[in-house]
Design a protein around this motif. Structure first.
Motif, short mmCIF file in Angstrom:
data_model
loop_
_atom_site.label_atom_id
_atom_site.label_comp_id
_atom_site.label_asym_id
_atom_site.label_seq_id
_atom_site.Cartn_x
_atom_site.Cartn_y
_atom_site.Cartn_z
N LEU A 283 -2.02 -24.57 17.77
CA LEU A 283 -2.11 -25.59 16.72
C LEU A 283 -1.21 -25.30 15.53
O LEU A 283 -0.67 -26.22 14.91
N ASP A 284 -1.08 -24.02 15.16
CA ASP A 284 -0.27 -23.70 13.99
C ASP A 284 1.22 -23.84 14.25
O ASP A 284 2.04 -23.71 13.34
N GLY A 285 1.59 -24.10 15.51
CA GLY A 285 3.01 -24.22 15.84
C GLY A 285 3.50 -25.64 15.96
O GLY A 285 4.70 -25.87 16.14
N HIS A 286 2.58 -26.63 15.86
CA HIS A 286 3.00 -28.02 15.98
C HIS A 286 1.94 -28.91 15.35
O HIS A 286 0.87 -28.43 14.92
N ASP A 287 2.20 -30.21 15.29
CA ASP A 287 1.27 -31.17 14.67
C ASP A 287 0.48 -31.95 15.71
O ASP A 287 -0.29 -32.85 15.34
N GLY A 288 0.67 -31.64 16.98
CA GLY A 288 -0.01 -32.40 18.02
C GLY A 288 -1.38 -31.83 18.36
O GLY A 288 -1.97 -31.05 17.61
N ARG A 289 -1.87 -32.22 19.52
CA ARG A 289 -3.20 -31.83 19.99
C ARG A 289 -3.10 -30.53 20.78
O ARG A 289 -2.13 -30.30 21.51
N SER A 290 -4.11 -29.68 20.64
CA SER A 290 -4.09 -28.40 21.35
C SER A 290 -4.52 -28.59 22.80
O SER A 290 -5.11 -29.60 23.18
N ASP A 291 -4.19 -27.60 23.59
CA ASP A 291 -4.60 -27.61 25.01
C ASP A 291 -4.98 -26.17 25.39
O ASP A 291 -4.26 -25.48 26.11
N ILE A 292 -6.12 -25.73 24.87
CA ILE A 292 -6.60 -24.38 25.12
C ILE A 292 -7.62 -24.43 26.24
O ILE A 292 -8.56 -25.23 26.20
N ARG A 293 -7.44 -23.57 27.24
CA ARG A 293 -8.32 -23.57 28.40
C ARG A 293 -8.95 -22.19 28.58
O ARG A 293 -8.25 -21.18 28.56
N VAL A 294 -10.24 -22.20 28.78
CA VAL A 294 -11.00 -20.98 29.05
C VAL A 294 -11.67 -21.14 30.41
O VAL A 294 -12.48 -22.05 30.59
N HIS A 295 -11.32 -20.28 31.33
CA HIS A 295 -11.86 -20.36 32.69
C HIS A 295 -12.57 -19.04 33.01
O HIS A 295 -11.94 -17.97 32.94
N ILE A 296 -13.84 -19.14 33.35
CA ILE A 296 -14.64 -17.95 33.67
C ILE A 296 -15.16 -18.09 35.09
O ILE A 296 -15.77 -19.10 35.45
N ARG A 297 -14.92 -17.04 35.89
CA ARG A 297 -15.35 -17.10 37.28
C ARG A 297 -15.61 -15.69 37.81
O ARG A 297 -15.22 -14.70 37.19
N ARG A 298 -16.25 -15.67 38.96
CA ARG A 298 -16.51 -14.42 39.66
C ARG A 298 -15.45 -14.24 40.75
O ARG A 298 -15.21 -15.16 41.54
N HIS A 299 -14.84 -13.07 40.79
CA HIS A 299 -13.88 -12.74 41.85
C HIS A 299 -14.29 -11.43 42.47
O HIS A 299 -14.13 -10.36 41.87
#
Length: 362
Positions: A283-299
């Motif tokens: 977000l601090d690098g542009h004025d657009g919308r963020s796209d942060i993804r958090v994926h939690i799984r068992r491997h």
């Protein structure tokens, strides 16, 4: 109440003498029992005890010597030297003593010839008893010495482990002390941005949420582990606070494909530095919308937590050198040496992946 070294040494010496007396009394009783009938046992036992008095003195002297000098019989040359002395000097004197006792204590006939004759009369069994006594005492002494050294080594090893554990705990506390002000500083930055915007109601709402975040942070910092579910709730509260600052621009997708993983144990404040790092470099690098993804799984037997964000041309390509990521990596290593934090760039996105071994109950 503590015992002085001199008292302890005297007690050990008395115990050694008493044990030797008991041992030779039993040996004498066994020998007399095998050679006597019901009427002569006590008389023979008394005679055997008198005959074995030199052996008692020999064994007690060796035991006392080992108490005073534990390493006396450690070198082979000492063992051989003392054995020769015992066999060449002690054995003739023992037989002279036996002759003296059996002749009513007459010492007039003791001379070099008698000593030589006593040397010739030595029986194989007498050689065996003397040699076996010497070997047993030397063996016990060296065994006790080896055991004492092993125990000292174990105590040293245990002490070193305790020092290492204390050092690791202090290091963990130091990392926590760095991490918590780092988190508080970033949260206060969000509040200050709201205050500068002049929206009093939103600012008060942000302060209230910050209070809840700090309450969890202080509580979690007192524990070594927390449930993953608690961490995820903390992340939701943290992003809600940041959403007051960024508004609709902040978009974060948190996905966990296994509800049972919410009970998994992890270090406290584990994901927040990764989320904060993603916010700063998205977000601090542009004025657009963020796209942060958090994926939690068992491997297999591991818990995989991946946080990714798009890279902006206005921000550095490698955001993995910040204090938050550095501390998170070190905390993971101390929590479990098999745990890791790996960061890399794939295409136009930056990925931070945590691998944490799951326990049997997770």
């Amino acid at each position: 109440m503590t015992t002085s070294p001199s008292t302890a040494n005297l007690t050990a010496a008395l115990q050694a003498v008493m044990l030797n007396m008991m041992a030779w009394a039993v040996i004498s009783a066994a020998g007399a029992y095998g050679a006597a009938n019901a009427t002569s046992f006590l008389r023979l036992w008394q005679q055997w005890c008198i005959d074995y008095l030199p052996m008692l003195l020999l064994s007690a002297s060796l035991c006392l010597a080992l108490l005073r000098w534990p390493t006396l019989f450690e070198p082979w040359r000492n063992i051989v030297g003392f054995f020769i002395v015992v066999m060449v000097v002690f054995q003739p004197l023992q037989w002279l003593y036996v002759d003296w006792v059996r002749h009513g204590g007459d010492v007039a006939g003791i001379n070099l010839e008698n000593i030589y004759q006593a040397r010739l009369r030595m029986r194989r069994f007498s050689w065996f008893v003397t040699g076996a006594t010497f070997a047993i005492i030397v063996g016990i002494g060296n065994w006790r010495l080896a055991r004492a050294r092993e125990q000292a080594l174990q105590r040293t090893h245990t002490h070193n482990l305790e020092l290492s554990l204390a050092l690791e705990q202090q290091r963990m506390l130091s990392l926590r002390a760095q991490l918590e002000p780092h988190f508080i500083f970033n949260a206060l930055n969000a509040i200050s941005a709201l205050v500068r915007d002049g929206d009093k109601a939103v600012s008060l709402q942000g302060i209230s949420r910050l209070s809840d975040l700090l309450r969890y942070a202080l509580s979690a910092s007192l524990r070594d582990t927390v449930r993953l579910g608690e961490e995820l709730q903390f992340i939701h509260d943290y992003t809600d606070l940041q959403r007051l600052r960024y508004g609709d621009r902040l978009h974060i997708d948190i996905h966990c494909d296994d509800a049972a993983l919410h009970e998994a144990q992890c270090p406290p404040l584990l994901l927040q530095p990764l989320i904060e790092n993603a916010l700063r470099h998205d977000l601090d690098g542009h004025d657009g919308r963020s796209d942060i993804r958090v994926h939690i799984r068992r491997h297999k037997s591991e818990l995989l937590m991946t946080v990714s964000n798009p890279l902006s041309a206005q921000t550095p390509a490698n955001p993995g050198t910040g204090l938050g990521l550095k501390n998170t990596r070190e905390r993971l290593m101390m929590f479990n040496p098999s745990a890791s934090l790996h960061t890399e760039t794939r295409g136009d996105r930056f990925y931070a992946e945590i691998r944490l071994p799951l326990g049997d109950g997770d």
